[in-house]
Structure formats: structure tokens, C-alpha cells
Design a protein around this motif. Structure first.
Motif, PDB file in Angstrom:
ATOM      1  N   ALA A  92       8.049   2.548  -1.918  1.00  0.00           N
ATOM      2  CA  ALA A  92       7.394   3.754  -2.569  1.00  0.00           C
ATOM      3  C   ALA A  92       7.810   3.811  -4.026  1.00  0.00           C
ATOM      4  CB  ALA A  92       8.244   4.913  -1.851  1.00  0.00           C
ATOM      5  N   HIS A  93       8.617   2.932  -4.646  1.00  0.00           N
ATOM      6  CA  HIS A  93       8.720   3.149  -6.070  1.00  0.00           C
ATOM      7  C   HIS A  93       7.979   2.160  -6.867  1.00  0.00           C
ATOM      8  CE1 HIS A  93      12.577   5.530  -5.128  1.00  0.00           C
ATOM      9  NE2 HIS A  93      12.019   6.125  -6.214  1.00  0.00           N
ATOM     10  N   MET A  94       7.467   1.318  -6.054  1.00  0.00           N
ATOM     11  CA  MET A  94       6.412   0.285  -6.656  1.00  0.00           C
ATOM     12  C   MET A  94       5.042   0.688  -7.093  1.00  0.00           C
ATOM     13  SD  MET A  94       6.877  -3.145  -4.414  1.00  0.00           S
ATOM     14  CE  MET A  94       8.043  -4.171  -4.719  1.00  0.00           C
ATOM     15  N   ASN A  95       4.469   0.040  -8.140  1.00  0.00           N
ATOM     16  CA  ASN A  95       3.001   0.417  -8.386  1.00  0.00           C
ATOM     17  C   ASN A  95       2.370  -0.237  -7.327  1.00  0.00           C
ATOM     18  OD1 ASN A  95       1.817  -2.115  -9.068  1.00  0.00           O
ATOM     19  ND2 ASN A  95       2.985  -1.907 -11.022  1.00  0.00           N
ATOM     20  N   VAL A  96       0.850   0.543  -7.321  1.00  0.00           N
ATOM     21  CA  VAL A  96      -0.147   0.188  -6.317  1.00  0.00           C
ATOM     22  C   VAL A  96      -0.309  -1.360  -5.947  1.00  0.00           C
ATOM     23  CG1 VAL A  96      -2.319   0.436  -5.503  1.00  0.00           C
ATOM     24  CG2 VAL A  96      -0.980   2.455  -6.729  1.00  0.00           C
ATOM     25  N   ASN A  97      -0.601  -2.069  -7.275  1.00  0.00           N
ATOM     26  CA  ASN A  97      -0.862  -3.485  -6.936  1.00  0.00           C
ATOM     27  C   ASN A  97       0.214  -4.330  -6.103  1.00  0.00           C
ATOM     28  OD1 ASN A  97      -3.276  -3.273  -8.247  1.00  0.00           O
ATOM     29  ND2 ASN A  97      -2.449  -3.849 -10.494  1.00  0.00           N
ATOM     30  N   GLN A  98       1.578  -4.133  -6.640  1.00  0.00           N
ATOM     31  CA  GLN A  98       2.700  -4.793  -6.266  1.00  0.00           C
ATOM     32  C   GLN A  98       2.825  -4.588  -4.785  1.00  0.00           C
ATOM     33  OE1 GLN A  98       5.538  -3.233  -8.715  1.00  0.00           O
ATOM     34  NE2 GLN A  98       6.142  -4.928  -9.741  1.00  0.00           N
ATOM     35  N   PHE A 150       6.547  -0.339  12.749  1.00  0.00           N
ATOM     36  CA  PHE A 150       6.328   1.040  13.459  1.00  0.00           C
ATOM     37  C   PHE A 150       7.381   2.014  12.905  1.00  0.00           C
ATOM     38  CE2 PHE A 150       4.675  -1.837  16.673  1.00  0.00           C
ATOM     39  CZ  PHE A 150       3.333  -1.105  16.679  1.00  0.00           C
ATOM     40  N   MET A 151       8.745   1.417  12.323  1.00  0.00           N
ATOM     41  CA  MET A 151       9.626   2.237  11.495  1.00  0.00           C
ATOM     42  C   MET A 151       9.181   2.393  10.074  1.00  0.00           C
ATOM     43  SD  MET A 151      12.526   3.703  11.990  1.00  0.00           S
ATOM     44  CE  MET A 151      13.744   3.358  13.392  1.00  0.00           C
ATOM     45  N   VAL A 152       8.657   1.399   9.574  1.00  0.00           N
ATOM     46  CA  VAL A 152       8.605   1.387   8.109  1.00  0.00           C
ATOM     47  C   VAL A 152       7.251   2.203   7.805  1.00  0.00           C
ATOM     48  CG1 VAL A 152       7.676   0.067   6.159  1.00  0.00           C
ATOM     49  CG2 VAL A 152       9.018  -1.023   7.649  1.00  0.00           C
ATOM     50  N   LEU A 153       6.392   2.346   8.601  1.00  0.00           N
ATOM     51  CA  LEU A 153       5.098   3.043   8.167  1.00  0.00           C
ATOM     52  C   LEU A 153       5.299   4.628   8.055  1.00  0.00           C
ATOM     53  CD1 LEU A 153       1.974   1.124   9.488  1.00  0.00           C
ATOM     54  CD2 LEU A 153       3.026   1.317   7.159  1.00  0.00           C
ATOM     55  N   PRO A 154       5.861   4.985   9.011  1.00  0.00           N
ATOM     56  CA  PRO A 154       6.165   6.725   9.252  1.00  0.00           C
ATOM     57  C   PRO A 154       7.205   6.963   7.934  1.00  0.00           C
ATOM     58  CG  PRO A 154       7.210   5.930  11.231  1.00  0.00           C
ATOM     59  CD  PRO A 154       6.141   4.627  10.613  1.00  0.00           C
ATOM     60  N   VAL A 155       8.217   5.978   7.752  1.00  0.00           N
ATOM     61  CA  VAL A 155       9.402   6.374   6.862  1.00  0.00           C
ATOM     62  C   VAL A 155       8.675   6.331   5.533  1.00  0.00           C
ATOM     63  CG1 VAL A 155      11.496   5.527   5.879  1.00  0.00           C
ATOM     64  CG2 VAL A 155      11.597   5.691   8.287  1.00  0.00           C
ATOM     65  N   TYR A 156       7.978   5.392   5.338  1.00  0.00           N
ATOM     66  CA  TYR A 156       7.320   5.298   3.942  1.00  0.00           C
ATOM     67  C   TYR A 156       6.126   6.216   3.775  1.00  0.00           C
ATOM     68  CZ  TYR A 156       3.703   3.501   0.511  1.00  0.00           C
ATOM     69  OH  TYR A 156       2.808   3.355  -0.353  1.00  0.00           O
ATOM     70  N   ASN A 157       5.623   6.771   4.561  1.00  0.00           N
ATOM     71  CA  ASN A 157       4.695   8.087   4.534  1.00  0.00           C
ATOM     72  C   ASN A 157       5.321   9.171   4.042  1.00  0.00           C
ATOM     73  OD1 ASN A 157       2.041   6.758   5.084  1.00  0.00           O
ATOM     74  ND2 ASN A 157       2.339   7.068   7.173  1.00  0.00           N
ATOM     75  N   SER A 158       6.640   9.400   4.828  1.00  0.00           N
ATOM     76  CA  SER A 158       7.000  10.635   4.374  1.00  0.00           C
ATOM     77  C   SER A 158       8.028  10.420   3.088  1.00  0.00           C
ATOM     78  CB  SER A 158       8.183  10.617   5.481  1.00  0.00           C
ATOM     79  OG  SER A 158       9.216   9.894   5.599  1.00  0.00           O
ATOM     80  N   VAL A 196       6.741   8.848   0.395  1.00  0.00           N
ATOM     81  CA  VAL A 196       5.826   9.049  -0.815  1.00  0.00           C
ATOM     82  C   VAL A 196       4.990  10.403  -0.752  1.00  0.00           C
ATOM     83  CG1 VAL A 196       4.892   6.589  -0.834  1.00  0.00           C
ATOM     84  CG2 VAL A 196       3.665   8.155   0.726  1.00  0.00           C
ATOM     85  N   LYS A 197       5.401  11.305   0.404  1.00  0.00           N
ATOM     86  CA  LYS A 197       4.937  12.656   0.224  1.00  0.00           C
ATOM     87  C   LYS A 197       5.843  13.488  -0.601  1.00  0.00           C
ATOM     88  CE  LYS A 197       2.510  13.441   4.558  1.00  0.00           C
ATOM     89  NZ  LYS A 197       2.546  14.270   5.798  1.00  0.00           N
ATOM     90  N   ILE A 198       7.024  12.926  -0.877  1.00  0.00           N
ATOM     91  CA  ILE A 198       7.888  13.933  -1.791  1.00  0.00           C
ATOM     92  C   ILE A 198       7.281  13.995  -2.821  1.00  0.00           C
ATOM     93  CG2 ILE A 198      10.218  14.069  -2.356  1.00  0.00           C
ATOM     94  CD1 ILE A 198      11.192  12.739  -0.054  1.00  0.00           C
ATOM     95  N   ASP A 199       7.186  15.108  -3.421  1.00  0.00           N
ATOM     96  CA  ASP A 199       6.772  15.388  -4.791  1.00  0.00           C
ATOM     97  C   ASP A 199       7.875  15.016  -5.675  1.00  0.00           C
ATOM     98  OD1 ASP A 199       6.341  16.503  -7.433  1.00  0.00           O
ATOM     99  OD2 ASP A 199       6.303  18.500  -6.651  1.00  0.00           O
ATOM    100  N   PRO A 200       7.579  13.755  -6.849  1.00  0.00           N
ATOM    101  CA  PRO A 200       8.684  13.484  -7.624  1.00  0.00           C
ATOM    102  C   PRO A 200       9.637  14.701  -8.444  1.00  0.00           C
ATOM    103  CG  PRO A 200       6.725  12.346  -8.307  1.00  0.00           C
ATOM    104  CD  PRO A 200       6.473  13.351  -7.265  1.00  0.00           C
ATOM    105  N   ASN A 201       8.977  15.705  -8.659  1.00  0.00           N
ATOM    106  CA  ASN A 201       9.517  16.752  -9.208  1.00  0.00           C
ATOM    107  C   ASN A 201      10.732  17.368  -8.533  1.00  0.00           C
ATOM    108  OD1 ASN A 201       8.424  16.746 -12.024  1.00  0.00           O
ATOM    109  ND2 ASN A 201       6.924  17.974 -11.534  1.00  0.00           N
TER     110      ASN A 201
END
Lengths: 357, 275
Positions: free
Chosen positions: B85-91, B156-164, B166-171
Motif C-alpha cells: 500500500a505504501h509503494m508507488n504504482v510501478n513497484q 486470498f488474505m492479501v487482497l482484501p487486506v490490501y484493498n481495505s 488503500v481505501k483509507i484516506d491518508p489524511n
């Protein structure tokens, strides 16, 4: 003069090699409502985030109340931020949201409860303690975000375009609300916006920024009536910016016609920019005007008519409560007091850097 | 208006047909066989058979191994998701690619590959021998089954956790810091609670297939370790007792439905629906 609370000294910051702020210097006083105003990408939000501690400047220092806080993390700073789009904690109710900062600081429960009550009263949302953030309207969420920040009794409240997501009517109400809050709390507000009307309504001081440089600092009246350069004049409200020649003190030639003005000290036969606000252009019968032209466009705006008048090879923007149909021959007259003379920038670069003091 | 309704029904016909033939009818058959004996008379015997010592043992072992692999998946997936979640898109698309790549291969094949790797004379032991290190003897043990489960179900664990995440507003995270929370406090009070729906989805999506698997245990657990999935499979394929197999399946289904309900309560935003 009031005490200085924040000093930004020679702040520079680049993102991905692109310079966002270049040696910015700014002093902010106690109990001041200061607005950073500029188009997107001008560096205003970065300046705010540097004060909040979310961005570290590449160069320069941030002084808060005499102390250097440049490398202090956000949780150690005595200022609080109201973020764009509120950033409320959606998994907590309103009371828990407001109590967050106080609980972290281990304040006693009775103190926290009193503070929640006080803050909700201050933002006119009494009785909302148990509601969840998602069940509130945008305006209400914004008030909660403010309440959550001010219970911590910061010396400075940073507001990052807090009204951007609200509709026009709500935005105007919130502007008055913010002025009232600021006066009741007696703290410094630093407000970021690209909306010049918001800035004019609320601020004690406006800092106009463009491309990482401060263009002008002044009261709303100064910024509006005496813009220092074409960028400021153009950005704040509508204006007619015209090439002109300063013939001598108090006499300027605009589009080949001589106009009396009140400015002095520009020298003789010096090319300048002239700013005339659309509401300051008076339309008369052709004989009475200093300049003659024809109305080319007409729009009804509610408060006034907006007209474009082709005169002397320039399209003048005119606001008037009096209507002149398209095609009418008119005269243009300007009160000498309403002609604002500005030095011409020597180059494109200088236009961005503003006028050196 | 009316035409639209008819067209809509016609268009959904293939789906309804599919659902009927491949979901409803088999499900009905499971219930029919599970609740009858060989004469066709109603009985609860097949369902209650789960309580017999040998079946209960298999069920508890299944639950234990599934919980263990779910926990390991969680412990691996959460930090990995945070890094992603903290990486930029390419990496991050590169990491996601090498992560998803094995999933394009057949599940059976991947598990067979682990069998070859873990065998006494397998690739890993050859390498260890070459390096003069003690050999690894985990094939045909519960450890090998857990490894197989973690390997197969980790995405199957990584995808839902990752999705939730990246949904968090950095602010929102910035706001917590702004209000005085340090990084650990921010994680405990803000970030983790906000990803809880994703975590619950991930737990369901790892726990349910792990609980019902019989392939992983068969290939990596040898014939000695029987999970409840293996017991049911054997009733169908070897013992030919469809009644008992169906009865045990019904019990397992109750466990799974229970898990799904919990997941649905927490995951209102559908972080897990991405799969």
C-alpha cells in the motif's frame, strides 16, 4: 503590532525534482486570520503541510513561538489541522472523534466530557455525541472536524480548503461561522483556499501565491484595490489589465487617451500595466466619455449586468446596474482614484517571482 | 416496460439454468442423502455420525490446522499489504504480478510441486545435503499441510487486506498524528480498526477452503493424516456411502455458513467481493 507566532524562513521544497516552494519567507502573528490564496499548484497546501509537520522542507526553518520545530513530528506540534474532506474517523462516533486527541494526552474523563459538550455547542451541533460520522451531512462533518481540532486548545488552527466540498449556500454560511469561531477562540487561523471570495470575506491578511512565490501580502482591501502586479489583479476578482504609458505623475495614457490618475513616482513616459475593476468603469453617452466604444456582449448576472465594450482596440469588461443593449455607442469614463498603476514585469520570470521589496 | 421485463428474464435464463443444475440440485441431493438411510427413510444418524470419535478427531484436526494456517496467513499478509500500500504504482504492480503469477497455474499442480520439493529425496533435501545441513522431514506431517494451505490461500488474505488499506484516506492517518498520536497509537486506534472488515473477509476466505480441503492433506499429509475433507471424500469415492458423506457435509456446511454470517456482518463494504 501583535506578537509573531510563526516564522517561515527561507523554506524551499521540491517534489520529484519540481520546485514547489522557493525560499519562502512568511511571518504569522498571534490571533490573525491569515489566508494562503492561489491557483492549484502554487504551493499553498505544501506551505500549510510544512507547518503541520506532514512535509519536511528541503531547506529553511519553521519557527513556532520562538522555537525551531522544523524536524518535529506532527504529534509533537502545538497546532491542529482541519483537513480537506474532513478526515473523520468513520469507525468512531462523534464523541469519540472529538475525544481522540484528549484521550491520547490522558486527560481525565470528566474533563473530556466537558470539552466534548463545549466543542459541540461551539459548532452548533449539541446532542450529536452518539451519531456516526457517515450519518452527518458534509457541513456537519466539517463542523465536527473543527470541533475535534479545537478541543486540543491549539495556538494555531490550520485549515486546508475546508469548505471546498460544500455547496455554495453552505459555504457562505460556514464562512461567517469560521469568523465567529476565530473571534470566540482568539487563536490564529491559517486558511488555504483557491477561492478569492472566501479569502476576501474572512481574512485579516491575505497571502497571494503563485508558482511557489509570494506575490503580495496585505489586507483584503489592499489586495483588491491596490494589486501589486498583473497576476494578483487578475486572480482577485475580474479586472481590465491594460498596457499603458505613464506620461508624468498623475497622468497616464491608456490606449492613446489621456486619463488623470492619483499615482506618482513612476517617472516619465514609462510603460506600465493599468488595472481597472469592471465595476469602476462608468458607461456614459459617447460625448461625455473619455473614450468611445460599442457594447459587444451583454449578460444579466442578477446583481448587475456584465457587458463587454470594444473601445480603443481593447475589450473592456464592465459591471453596471444600468443596461446598454448590444450595439449601443457608449463613452467610457474612469474616476482617477480607481485607476491602479503597476510596474510592468521585466520578464516572464519576474511576473511569477513578484515584486522584490 | 413489459418488454424489458421479459427480455430481462430471458437474459437471466442461462444463469438460472446454471444455478439450478449445478448448485440447487446438488445441494438438494446432499440434503436428501444426508437425511435418509439406504432404505430412503428419514434419519439423523448420518449427521450425528460427526460426533463419533474418529470423525470428531478429523473435524478438530481440520479446524486446528485451518486456524493455524489462517493465523500464519494473517501474520504474513498484513505487513505485506502495508508494504504494497505504501509503494508507488510501478513497484507495486511488479510485486503483485509475481504474487499472482503462481495463481495462474493449476492448484493441483502447485501442490504436487510442493510434494516433490518436500520429499525425503526431494529438491530441498538435496540442496540441504549439498550445503551439509540437516535434512528437512516435514512431508506427511501436519506442518506440511499447513505449509500447503498457507501457500495456496495466502493471496486470498492479501487482497482484501490490501484493498481495505488503500481505501483509507491518508489524511485520516495524518489527522490522528495531528491530534497527538504517535505511529503505534495511530496504527492501533485508526489503521487497524479501519481494515478490520478486510481482515475478517480474508479470514473467511482462507479459513473456509482450508477447512474443507482434501487435496492438500492428501498430497502433503500422506494417507495417515485424515482431515474432515478426506473423510467425506473417502465416504463418496471408496466406501460408497453417499448417505454418511452427505450427512457429514451438512455439518461442515453449518460451520461454513456460521463463518460467512460473521464475515457479512463485519464486511459491509464488500472488501472481500473483489475476488
Amino acid at each position: 503590532m501583535k506578537k509573531e507566532l510563526i516564522n517561515l524562513i527561507d523554506i524551499s521544497k521540491s517534489f520529484d525534482g519540481e520546485l514547489v516552494l522557493d525560499e519562502l519567507n512568511l511571518n504569522i502573528h498571534e490571533n490573525e486570520f491569515l489566508t494562503l490564496l492561489g491557483p492549484s499548484g502554487c504551493g499553498k497546501t505544501t506551505t500549510l503541510r510544512i507547518m503541520g509537520g506532514f512535509v519536511t522542507p528541503d531547506k529553511g526553518r519553521v519557527i513556532f513561538d520562538g522555537q525551531d520545530i522544523t524536524s518535529l513530528p506532527p504529534n509533537k506540534r502545538q497546532l491542529n489541522t482541519v483537513f480537506q474532506k474532513y478526515a473523520l474517523f468513520t469507525h468512531m462516533d462523534i464523541a469519540e472523534n472529538i475525544a481522540f486527541g484528549l484521550k491520547i494526552k490522558n486527560k481525565p474523563k470528566s474533563y473530556i466530557d466537558d470539552k466534548i459538550k463545549y466543542a459541540l455547542k461551539l459548532v452548533n451541533l449539541e446532542g450529536y455525541e452518539k451519531r456516526m460520522p457517515d450519518s452527518l451531512s458534509g457541513g456537519q462533518q466539517q463542523r465536527i472536524a473543527i470541533a475535534r481540532a479545537i478541543v486540543n486548545e491549539p495556538k494555531v488552527l490550520l485549515l486546508d480548503e475546508p469548505l471546498g466540498a460544500l455547496d455554495l449556500k453552505l459555504r457562505q454560511d460556514m464562512q461567517y461561522e469560521l469568523i465567529r469561531l476565530k473571534n470566540e477562540l482568539g487563536i490564529t487561523f491559517i486558511y488555504v483556499t483557491h477561492d478569492q471570495e472566501e479569502a476576501l470575506t474572512m481574512s485579516d491578511t491575505i497571502v497571494v501565491m503563485n508558482q511557489g512565490y509570494i506575490q503580495q501580502i496585505g489586507t483584503p482591501e489592499t489586495i483588491y484595490n491596490e494589486p501589486e502586479n498583473a497576476f494578483v489583479a487578475d486572480f482577485i476578482g475580474d479586472s481590465n489589465i491594460i498596457d499603458a504609458v505613464m506620461l508624468e505623475d498623475k497622468l497616464v495614457s491608456i490606449l492613446g487617451t489621456r486619463f488623470a490618475c492619483v499615482d506618482t513616482g513612476f517617472g516619465c513616459n514609462k510603460p506600465v500595466d493599468v488595472v481597472i475593476r469592471p465595476e469602476d468603469v462608468e458607461l456614459t453617452s459617447p460625448e461625455e466619455g473619455s473614450l468611445q466604444g460599442v457594447v459587444s456582449h451583454l449578460i444579466f448576472k442578477g446583481v448587475h449586468y456584465e457587458m463587454e465594450v470594444m473601445a480603443g482596440g481593447f475589450e473592456w469588461l464592465v459591471h453596471s446596474t444600468q443596461m446598454f443593449p448590444v450595439g449601443t455607442q457608449v463613452g467610457i469614463r474612469v474616476n482617477p482614484f480607481n485607476i491602479q498603476i503597476m510596474n510592468k514585469p521585466e520578464s516572464e520570470d519576474e511576473e511569477a517571482t513578484g515584486i522584490e521589496e | 416496460m413489459k418488454n424489458n421485463k421479459i427480455t430481462g428474464r430471458l437474459l437471466s435464463a442461462p444463469y438460472l439454468l446454471w444455478e439450478t443444475v449445478f448448485i440447487l440440485i446438488p445441494l438438494g441431493m446432499v440434503f436428501y442423502f444426508g437425511l435418509t438411510d439406504r432404505t430412503g427413510a428419514f434419519t439423523l444418524e448420518n449427521v450425528l455420525a460427526m460426533m463419533s470419535a474418529e470423525h470428531a478427531k478429523a473435524l478438530w484436526l481440520s479446524i486446528g490446522l485451518s486456524l493455524a494456517s489462517t493465523l500464519i496467513c494473517f501474520l504474513l499478509a498484513y505487513p505485506l499489504s502495508m508494504i504494497l500500500a505504501h509503494m508507488n504504482v510501478n513497484q507495486h504492480s511488479f510485486i503483485v504480478l509475481i504474487f499472482i503469477l503462481p495463481m495462474w497455474m493449476n492448484f493441483l499442480l502447485r501442490t504436487l510441486a510442493w510434494q516433490t520439493l518436500l520429499e525425503k529425496n526431494g529438491v530441498i533435501n538435496h540442496i540441504l545435503e549439498f550445503l551439509h545441513m540437516p535434512s528437512l522431514n516435514i512431508i506427511n506431517t501436519p506442518a506440511a499441510i499447513i505449509l500447503g494451505m498457507v501457500y495456496n490461500f495466502l493471496p486470498f488474505m492479501v487482497l482484501p487486506v490490501y484493498n481495505s488499506l488503500v481505501k483509507i484516506d491518508p489524511n485520516v492517518v495524518n489527522a490522528a498524528r495531528d491530534l497527538g498520536a504517535n505511529e503505534l497509537q495511530t496504527f492501533i486506534k485508526i489503521t487497524f480498526p479501519l481494515t478490520l472488515p478486510g481482515v475478517i473477509s480474508g479470514i473467511t476466505m482462507v479459513f473456509v477452503p482450508a477447512l474443507t480441503t482434501f487435496v492438500i492433506s492428501k498430497l502433503l499429509g500422506g494417507s495417515k493424516i485424515l482431515l474432515i475433507g478426506n473423510v467425506i471424500e473417502e465416504e463418496f469415492t471408496q466406501a460408497g456411502n453417499w448417505h454418511l458423506g452427505s450427512g457429514l457435509s451438512i455439518v461442515l456446511m453449518i460451520f461454513i455458513i456460521f463463518n460467512m454470517v460473521i464475515s457479512a456482518i463485519f464486511d459491509k463494504n464488500g472488501e472481500g467481493n473483489m475476488l
